[in-house]
Design an enzyme around this catalytic site. Structure first.
Site, PDB file in Angstrom:
ATOM      1  CG  ASP A   1       6.498   0.147   1.379  1.00 20.94           C
ATOM      2  OD1 ASP A   1       4.890   0.168   1.068  1.00 20.94           O
ATOM      3  OD2 ASP A   1       6.763  -0.865   1.481  1.00 20.94           O
TER       4      ASP A   1
ATOM      5  CG  ASP B   1      -6.330  -1.828  -5.830  1.00 24.04           C
ATOM      6  OD1 ASP B   1      -7.298  -1.416  -5.261  1.00 24.04           O
ATOM      7  OD2 ASP B   1      -5.850  -3.074  -5.156  1.00 24.04           O
TER       8      ASP B   1
ATOM      9  CG  ASP C   1       6.706  -1.813 -16.453  1.00 25.78           C
ATOM     10  OD1 ASP C   1       6.477  -2.255 -17.467  1.00 25.78           O
ATOM     11  OD2 ASP C   1       5.922  -1.969 -15.198  1.00 25.78           O
TER      12      ASP C   1
ATOM     13  CG  HIS D   1       4.937  -4.940   4.526  1.00 29.84           C
ATOM     14  ND1 HIS D   1       5.075  -3.454   5.197  1.00 29.84           N
ATOM     15  CD2 HIS D   1       4.553  -4.755   3.215  1.00 29.84           C
ATOM     16  CE1 HIS D   1       4.906  -2.666   4.175  1.00 29.84           C
ATOM     17  NE2 HIS D   1       4.620  -2.997   3.027  1.00 29.84           N
TER      18      HIS D   1
ATOM     19  CG  ASP E   1       3.715  -4.225  -1.980  1.00 33.96           C
ATOM     20  OD1 ASP E   1       4.798  -3.688  -1.361  1.00 33.96           O
ATOM     21  OD2 ASP E   1       2.526  -4.123  -1.847  1.00 33.96           O
TER      22      ASP E   1
ATOM     23  CD  GLU F   1       8.375   1.591  -6.525  1.00 36.48           C
ATOM     24  OE1 GLU F   1       7.750   0.870  -5.857  1.00 36.48           O
ATOM     25  OE2 GLU F   1       7.554   2.579  -7.225  1.00 36.48           O
TER      26      GLU F   1
HETATM   27  N1  SAM Z   1       0.265  -2.373  -0.267  1.00 38.44           N
HETATM   28  C1  SAM Z   1      -0.208  -1.711  -1.391  1.00 38.44           C
HETATM   29  C2  SAM Z   1      -1.616  -1.983  -1.586  1.00 38.44           C
HETATM   30  O1  SAM Z   1      -2.007  -3.176  -1.324  1.00 38.44           O
HETATM   31  O2  SAM Z   1      -2.050  -1.341  -2.522  1.00 38.44           O
HETATM   32  C3  SAM Z   1       0.821  -1.632  -2.498  1.00 38.44           C
HETATM   33  C4  SAM Z   1       1.927  -0.680  -1.798  1.00 38.44           C
HETATM   34  S1  SAM Z   1       3.304  -0.615  -2.748  1.00 38.44           S
HETATM   35  C5  SAM Z   1       3.975   1.007  -2.224  1.00 38.44           C
HETATM   36  C6  SAM Z   1       2.820  -0.410  -4.278  1.00 38.44           C
HETATM   37  C7  SAM Z   1       4.233  -0.052  -5.047  1.00 38.44           C
HETATM   38  O3  SAM Z   1       4.139  -0.492  -6.468  1.00 38.44           O
HETATM   39  C8  SAM Z   1       4.333   1.443  -5.223  1.00 38.44           C
HETATM   40  O4  SAM Z   1       5.516   1.828  -4.876  1.00 38.44           O
HETATM   41  C9  SAM Z   1       4.329   1.791  -6.885  1.00 38.44           C
HETATM   42  O5  SAM Z   1       5.325   2.745  -7.285  1.00 38.44           O
HETATM   43  C10 SAM Z   1       4.610   0.473  -7.565  1.00 38.44           C
HETATM   44  N2  SAM Z   1       4.412   0.147  -8.663  1.00 38.44           N
HETATM   45  C11 SAM Z   1       3.157   0.788  -9.250  1.00 38.44           C
HETATM   46  N3  SAM Z   1       3.123   0.259 -10.520  1.00 38.44           N
HETATM   47  C12 SAM Z   1       4.454  -0.431 -10.797  1.00 38.44           C
HETATM   48  C13 SAM Z   1       5.047  -1.064 -12.037  1.00 38.44           C
HETATM   49  N4  SAM Z   1       4.475  -1.304 -13.060  1.00 38.44           N
HETATM   50  N5  SAM Z   1       6.314  -1.825 -12.022  1.00 38.44           N
HETATM   51  C14 SAM Z   1       6.925  -1.692 -10.609  1.00 38.44           C
HETATM   52  N6  SAM Z   1       6.348  -1.030  -9.373  1.00 38.44           N
HETATM   53  C15 SAM Z   1       5.004  -0.323  -9.514  1.00 38.44           C
END
Ligand code: SAM
Length: 293
Positions: free
Chosen positions: A92, A165, A144, A68, A162, A112
């Site tokens: 988070d 993958d 999204d 972070h 953030d 998010e």
């Molecule tokens: N640090 C982690 C990593 O390196 O894999 C990423 C953590 S963060 C919690 C990833 C966040 O992206 C999740 O809360 C997930 O719900 C969100 N997320 C996934 N796809 C998304 C999208 N299309 N738009 C917005 N948020 C999304």
């Protein structure tokens, strides 16, 4: 998840196709929730509280400061005068916490896709967001991220992606149309930072990701961080801009970081600059290696 006498081993499936898994021993119960994604949350002796999302470790209370700080402070100290920040993903709240430490930042929009991640993190990982969700400077949007950035008419100084993958809901955050929309949503001196995975483990998608960023942004670099719970070697972060913004002196970074509230546990001015020095195999993957002899 598999059981043992010592407890339950929780298996991370992030690289099943390469026959590579990580196992963490859960102490006590494993909380699960099914929403947009499959969520699991448990305690581990080494990593503290761990959140897993669709089988991949997302955040642990023991080492989240590393990721972070490097996702938030590298673009913000490189920029030097950011006021409007967009965070995509990051449910988070860890990146929002670090961004809000910059008093010059006037507004943070956090987009998010999964309300359950925010709810679970607020309840079980409150130290990660540390009150960020209650900040008057933060606006939480549940949708999204790709759809948001495609339709927004706002302009941002820094966009931090953030994302997980490129699987499941995160896949759309690795598409060319998403990078083009980010380009449009960035001010001329703006900076886009992306979570760019572990190049050693996933060279194919890292290389594709680098090419796609390169196709949209005139200035693109990568920097590296080692996050113990993200196994498989150094993690890459994409640093993209409309003009070269990453080459900032240690003196300037030191001066800018003096204004931040509280101590940092990972980022330093010297580390900021050193993080952009890539090993040759990653330079080769992202197309910045010198011609071979
Ligand atoms: N640090 C982690 C990593 O390196 O894999 C990423 C953590 S963060 C919690 C990833 C966040 O992206 C999740 O809360 C997930 O719900 C969100 N997320 C996934 N796809 C998304 C999208 N299309 N738009 C917005 N948020 C999304």
């Amino acid at each position: 998840m598999s059981e043992t006498t010592a407890g339950r081993w929780v298996i991370e499936h992030v690289n099943d196709d390469q026959g590579f898994r990580t196992a963490l021993l859960a102490q006590g119960d494993v909380h699960t929730a099914d929403s947009v994604q499959n969520l699991a949350l448990f305690n581990n002796a080494t990593f503290g509280r761990v959140m897993i999302l669709d089988g991949a470790i997302q955040v642990t209370t023991a080492d989240e400061f590393i990721y972070h700080e490097m996702m938030a402070h590298v673009p913000l100290f490189a920029h030097g005068a950011a006021k409007e920040v967009l965070i995509i993903g990051g449910g988070d709240g860890g990146i929002a916490r670090e961004v809000l430490r910059h008093q010059g930042v006037e507004a943070v929009t956090l987009v998010e896709i999964d309300q359950a991640v925010v709810d679970l993190a607020r309840e079980h990982l409150p130290q990660v967001s540390d009150g960020a969700f209650d900040s008057p400077r933060l606006k939480l949007v549940i949708t999204d991220g790709a759809a948001f950035v495609a339709q927004t008419d706002k302009q941002f100084d820094v966009i931090i992606v953030d994302s997980p993958d490129p699987v499941g809901a995160g896949k759309v955050l690795f598409e060319p149309h998403f990078y083009q929309a980010c380009f449009q949503a960035l001010r001329d001196d703006g900076i886009l930072v992306t979570q760019s995975g572990m190049p050693f483990l996933t060279p194919d998608w890292f290389q594709r990701h680098a090419v796609q960023l390169n196709d949209v942004f005139p200035a693109r670099a990568f920097y590296l961080t080692t996050v113990p719970s993200y196994t498989g070697g150094p993690m890459a972060h994409g640093f993209s801009a409309k003009t070269a913004r990453h080459d900032v002196s240690v003196e300037t970074l030191s001066a800018r970081s003096a204004a931040i509230a509280g101590d940092l546990k990972y980022w330093t001015p010297a580390l900021h600059r050193a993080a952009f020095a890539l090993p040759r195999y990653i330079e080769t993957l992202c197309g910045t290696a010198p011609p071979s002899r």
